[in-house]
Design an enzyme around this catalytic site. Structure first.
Site, PDB file in Angstrom:
ATOM      1  N   ASP A 214      -1.383 -12.999  16.359  1.00  0.00           N
ATOM      2  CA  ASP A 214      -1.209 -13.053  17.810  1.00  0.00           C
ATOM      3  C   ASP A 214       0.275 -13.218  18.121  1.00  0.00           C
ATOM      4  O   ASP A 214       1.098 -13.349  17.222  1.00  0.00           O
ATOM      5  CB  ASP A 214      -1.993 -14.248  18.377  1.00  0.00           C
ATOM      6  N   ASP A 216       1.480 -15.846  19.866  1.00  0.00           N
ATOM      7  CA  ASP A 216       1.566 -17.220  20.363  1.00  0.00           C
ATOM      8  C   ASP A 216       1.290 -17.162  21.866  1.00  0.00           C
ATOM      9  O   ASP A 216       0.270 -16.610  22.264  1.00  0.00           O
ATOM     10  CB  ASP A 216       2.922 -17.838  20.009  1.00  0.00           C
TER      11      ASP A 216
END
Length: 292
Positions: A214, A216
């Site tokens: 991802d 973050d």
């Protein structure tokens, strides 16, 4: 049951709770002076090479990052004779060029943990390891070479990067994420730095294979990190990670890397060993054996 002799260990992080390619598997429950490891150690053959596998959070993911028995995990691997550890870890990306599903072979760490014990020493003995290079460059290069050799489709390799190790279990605030980006950090996770410190004290070469899941929470065009996002991307990444591990293990067995980590304590121990309490020496015997 007598413990086997194994030179290569694999620590699997979130999503990597077992190694299907591991054959002739035996489970070993190893108690240590620092408590029990996260789970039983699974010892088997990977690409014809003896390997010890440990699920970092337990096979059912029941341990928070703060609860991880890192000392017990590294100590248990040391008692098997492990000299090399490949640590696999899910991470968030802090830089646009590191996309979800990319692989990062970390070369530096920043410590943002608060509640971890990351040394075997104390109780009458002091040691200060050199930690300028927190992973073993020779072992990291083996992992890099394995990824390049596999030429995995739709996977970008980042052969270096800085890993921020945060406390967790909550993910970052936006302000924290932007701060770490301003430092030039590459990825963020919750587990690997205590392991790296303890592996160095145990004179084990250590390398991290970081799996980006991802962005973050800093990226304006991507949703903030969630467990669903992490798990979905991990499922896609785990197959690649296992292929990398299998290739790297074969390379280590064929040409064991020469690592300075294997003599990390040679000039690190400050306390004369004849002044160390006998109970402490006994507790650390697997680690201090070359110097006793």
């Amino acid at each position: 049951m007598a413990l086997p002799a194994v030179k290569i260990g694999v620590i699997g992080g979130s999503g990597l709770y077992q190694m299907p390619a591991l054959t002739d598997v035996q489970e070993y429950t190893i108690s240590t002076p620092f408590g029990n490891p996260s789970d039983a150690l699974l010892v088997g053959q990977l690409a014809g090479v003896p390997v010890a596998f440990l699920a970092r959070h337990g096979r059912h993911h029941h341990l928070l990052p703060t609860e991880l028995p890192a000392r017990a995990n590294i100590y248990a691997l040391k008692t098997l004779g492990v000299q090399y550890i490949i640590s696999v870890s899910a991470v968030g990306s802090l830089q646009a060029e590191v996309k979800p599903l990319d692989l990062v072979v970390v070369d530096q760490f920043i410590d943002r943990t608060r509640n971890r014990i990351s040394t075997f020493f104390g109780e009458g003995i002091v040691a200060h390891i050199t930690f300028e290079q927190p992973v073993c460059p020779a072992l990291a290069q083996v992992v890099i070479d394995a990824i390049r050799e596999l030429n995995l489709p739709d996977v970008t390799l980042h052969p270096r990067g800085t890993y921020v190790c945060m406390e967790g279990p909550a993910f970052s605030t936006r302000a924290e994420s932007e701060l770490y980006r301003s430092w030039g950090a590459t990825v963020i996770g919750m587990t690997n730095l205590p392991e790296a410190k303890l592996a160095r004290e145990a004179e084990i070469a250590y390398a991290t294979l970081a799996l980006a899941t991802d962005y973050d929470c800093w990226h304006p065009e991507h949703a903030s990190v969630s467990v669903d996002m992490v798990v979905n991307n991990l499922r896609k990444n785990v197959t690649n990670a296992q292929a990398v591990i299998q290739t790297a293990v074969a390379k280590i067995a064929a040409h064991p890397p020469q690592s300075k980590a294997h003599r990390a304590l040679k000039n690190a121990i400050m306390t004369p060993l004849d002044k160390v309490p006998p109970a402490t020496l006994e507790k650390l015997r697997p680690i201090l054996a070359p110097y006793l």
